[in-house]
Design an enzyme around this catalytic site. Structure first.
Site, PDB file in Angstrom:
ATOM      1  N   GLU A 127      -0.391   4.886   0.868  1.00  0.00           N
ATOM      2  CA  GLU A 127      -0.705   6.141   2.143  1.00  0.00           C
ATOM      3  C   GLU A 127      -0.486   5.239   3.232  1.00  0.00           C
ATOM      4  O   GLU A 127      -1.320   4.366   3.594  1.00  0.00           O
ATOM      5  CB  GLU A 127      -2.013   6.712   1.758  1.00  0.00           C
ATOM      6  N   ASP A 181       0.873  -1.004   0.125  1.00  0.00           N
ATOM      7  CA  ASP A 181       0.138  -0.048  -0.082  1.00  0.00           C
ATOM      8  C   ASP A 181       1.058   1.427   0.104  1.00  0.00           C
ATOM      9  O   ASP A 181       2.000   1.102   0.384  1.00  0.00           O
ATOM     10  CB  ASP A 181      -0.933  -0.195   1.146  1.00  0.00           C
TER      11      ASP A 181
END
Length: 199
Positions: free
Chosen positions: A9, A7
């Protein structure tokens, strides 16, 4: 053959919407996928707030220009990519991600795109595919890769649980409590060691 799916953020860079909430003085925009599992609902709500305040892509990009990766993120990615293949799987948008990818040394990123009017208003968004992270992990598996995944939010759980090894990184206490079977880490060195052990 392994490929690591990360991922963006909350894992490699700070949350863009939280930074923008602070810059714009609109605290409601601090809500993220850590708080709202339904991404479509979250994005429609965000776009409504932007419209209400007359804010568009330029204002968000001005904030993103000032965001730096989390301390140690680039070094972590560099060492990871020297060890195995890695891609960033994010529900963010190309229009947001580019300056951040530059600061991380241009890792490959699969993300979505925004629909922007001529006046800069964000009118909508186009998701790359449904359940983009899990769908991508399954796609990689279908062409012979074993996936290892790490993320921090509800929208990462599909790819984490659907991979041969998966980890929570800098996640919330609520998500960690709900998914105690997923190893959780707070430091890049610990995550790197866990990924290397899973290869």
């Amino acid at each position: 053959m392994n490929i690591v799916c990360l991922d963006m953020e909350g894992v490699l860079v700070p949350e863009i919407w939280i930074a923008f909430a602070e810059a714009s003085g609109i605290p409601e925009l601090k809500k993220t996928t850590r708080d709202e599992p339904d991404y479509d609902k979250l994005m429609k709500w965000r776009l409504g707030i932007l419209k209400e305040h007359g804010l568009g892509l330029k204002e968000i990009q001005d904030t993103i220009a000032k965001i730096d990766p989390l301390p140690g993120a680039k070094e972590f990615l560099d060492e990871l990519r020297a060890t195995t293949q890695a891609i960033v799987l994010s529900d963010t948008f190309e229009e947001f991600a580019k300056p951040l990818m530059a600061k991380l040394g241009w890792p490959t990123i699969f993300c979505n795109s925004l629909e922007v009017a001529e006046n800069g208003e964000i009118t909508g968004y186009k998701m790359r595919c449904e359940k983009s992270k899990l769908t991508t992990v399954k796609g990689l598996q279908s062409i012979g890769y074993e996936t290892i995944a790490a993320g921090d939010s509800f929208n990462d759980l599909g790819m984490i649980l659907g991979s041969k090894a998966g980890f929570l990184f800098k996640s919330t206490d609520a998500i960690k409590a709900e998914y105690p079977q997923i190893p959780a880490y707070e430091e890049f060195d610990d995550l790197l060691a866990a990924i290397k052990a899973a290869l």
